[in-house]
Design a protein around this motif. Sequence first.
Motif, PDB file in Angstrom:
ATOM      1  N   ARG A 135       0.673  -1.242  -0.117  1.00  0.00           N
ATOM      2  CA  ARG A 135      -0.096   0.015  -0.053  1.00  0.00           C
ATOM      3  C   ARG A 135       0.898   1.343  -0.097  1.00  0.00           C
ATOM      4  O   ARG A 135       1.967   1.323   0.808  1.00  0.00           O
ATOM      5  N   ASP A 139       7.592  -2.990  14.027  1.00  0.00           N
ATOM      6  CA  ASP A 139       6.014  -2.900  14.424  1.00  0.00           C
ATOM      7  C   ASP A 139       5.355  -1.920  13.779  1.00  0.00           C
ATOM      8  O   ASP A 139       4.247  -1.870  13.597  1.00  0.00           O
ATOM      9  N   ALA A 170       4.183  -2.637  10.344  1.00  0.00           N
ATOM     10  CA  ALA A 170       3.374  -3.488  10.341  1.00  0.00           C
ATOM     11  C   ALA A 170       1.770  -2.832  10.523  1.00  0.00           C
ATOM     12  O   ALA A 170       0.853  -3.175  10.004  1.00  0.00           O
ATOM     13  N   ALA A 171       1.998  -2.062  11.608  1.00  0.00           N
ATOM     14  CA  ALA A 171       0.715  -1.245  11.959  1.00  0.00           C
ATOM     15  C   ALA A 171       0.257  -0.464  10.820  1.00  0.00           C
ATOM     16  O   ALA A 171      -0.767  -0.161  10.551  1.00  0.00           O
ATOM     17  N   GLU A 203       0.945  -1.053   7.476  1.00  0.00           N
ATOM     18  CA  GLU A 203       0.316  -2.133   6.634  1.00  0.00           C
ATOM     19  C   GLU A 203      -1.284  -2.260   6.873  1.00  0.00           C
ATOM     20  O   GLU A 203      -2.163  -2.216   5.938  1.00  0.00           O
ATOM     21  N   GLN A 204      -1.609  -2.515   8.075  1.00  0.00           N
ATOM     22  CA  GLN A 204      -2.773  -2.890   8.757  1.00  0.00           C
ATOM     23  C   GLN A 204      -3.842  -1.456   8.486  1.00  0.00           C
ATOM     24  O   GLN A 204      -4.875  -1.757   8.074  1.00  0.00           O
ATOM     25  N   GLU A 205      -3.138  -0.283   8.816  1.00  0.00           N
ATOM     26  CA  GLU A 205      -4.049   0.848   8.550  1.00  0.00           C
ATOM     27  C   GLU A 205      -4.542   0.832   7.115  1.00  0.00           C
ATOM     28  O   GLU A 205      -5.503   1.318   6.679  1.00  0.00           O
ATOM     29  N   SER A 206      -3.321   0.698   6.265  1.00  0.00           N
ATOM     30  CA  SER A 206      -3.801   0.924   5.019  1.00  0.00           C
ATOM     31  C   SER A 206      -4.818  -0.212   4.416  1.00  0.00           C
ATOM     32  O   SER A 206      -5.599   0.072   3.698  1.00  0.00           O
ATOM     33  N   ALA A 207      -4.584  -1.422   4.651  1.00  0.00           N
ATOM     34  CA  ALA A 207      -5.692  -2.433   4.225  1.00  0.00           C
ATOM     35  C   ALA A 207      -7.136  -2.009   5.111  1.00  0.00           C
ATOM     36  O   ALA A 207      -7.995  -2.224   4.317  1.00  0.00           O
ATOM     37  N   ALA A 208      -7.011  -1.496   6.251  1.00  0.00           N
ATOM     38  CA  ALA A 208      -8.355  -0.964   6.566  1.00  0.00           C
ATOM     39  C   ALA A 208      -9.067  -0.088   5.634  1.00  0.00           C
ATOM     40  O   ALA A 208     -10.318   0.302   5.524  1.00  0.00           O
ATOM     41  N   GLU A 237     -10.375  -1.245   2.251  1.00  0.00           N
ATOM     42  CA  GLU A 237     -11.675  -2.105   2.181  1.00  0.00           C
ATOM     43  C   GLU A 237     -12.591  -1.631   1.867  1.00  0.00           C
ATOM     44  O   GLU A 237     -13.498  -2.011   0.921  1.00  0.00           O
TER      45      GLU A 237
END
Length: 276
Positions: free
Chosen positions: A2, A258, A261-262, A264-269, A272
């Motif tokens: 992302r 860390d 990774a956070a 990445e998760q934020e971009s994926a969220a 969606e």
Amino acid sequence: MRPTARRYRRGVHRYRFLLTRQWVILTLVVIALIPTMIRLGFWQHHRYEERTARNNLVARALHADPVPVERLTSPGRAVTHADKYRTVTATGTFDTAHEEVVRRRTNADDEVGFHVLTPLRLTDGRVLLVNRGWIPANGAQTEFPKVPAPPAGKVTITGRLKADETTEASGIKQIAGLPDRQVMLINSADQAERLGAPVLGGYVEQTAPEPKGGSPEQISSPGSEDAPLNYAYMIQWWLFAAAVPVGWWFLVRRELRDRAAAAEQESAAEAEPAAV
């Protein structure tokens, strides 16, 4: 990957967390620890050299041929560092009438008792202080203990030459009001004043002749100090100094992972809802 995560991984701003209070404090602690550990390593190196020199000095002194005590000391003369522990001989007569005991001394088993300090009146009229050994502190220590008598008449003794004891060197404090014929330190200047006679500087720890019945208990030879232990501590402190920045960088890298990774998760969220 992302865009947000890509920007986080590649951007300089990913190190901005180092400016947070937690990381500033951690970094300052690391900066302080490194020179401190380096100095501690040098201090241990200094102790290693001191102990090695002391061990060499003691070994040379103990293996040197015995010499008359008058060759190494005289009234008012301090025993030199090089002459300490030298084996010396002396001929004279023990003056038991002016014998004293030295309080709070331990034997090889760490039992508390007294050292027996007996003046030896030399053939030339001068006095040598002789530490004849250790006796237990049986009963009340407010009275002069029962001390085994030394050989009567003229005698030749052998022993290790020691320097006068002082509070600065030994850490033992002089105490006023001690019971009669009891002292805390062996000091030739104090004894010269008490005896009213010329007293040779320092004193001798008697090693021969051995007392009958094993009392007083002779003082054991000075052992060698564990210099290699200080050398090991020196290496240990310097390894610690090298490991601290490595550990700090490891923590920084883990924090970066860390945070990535956070991100990445934020971009994926965020992506969606758009996909729906």
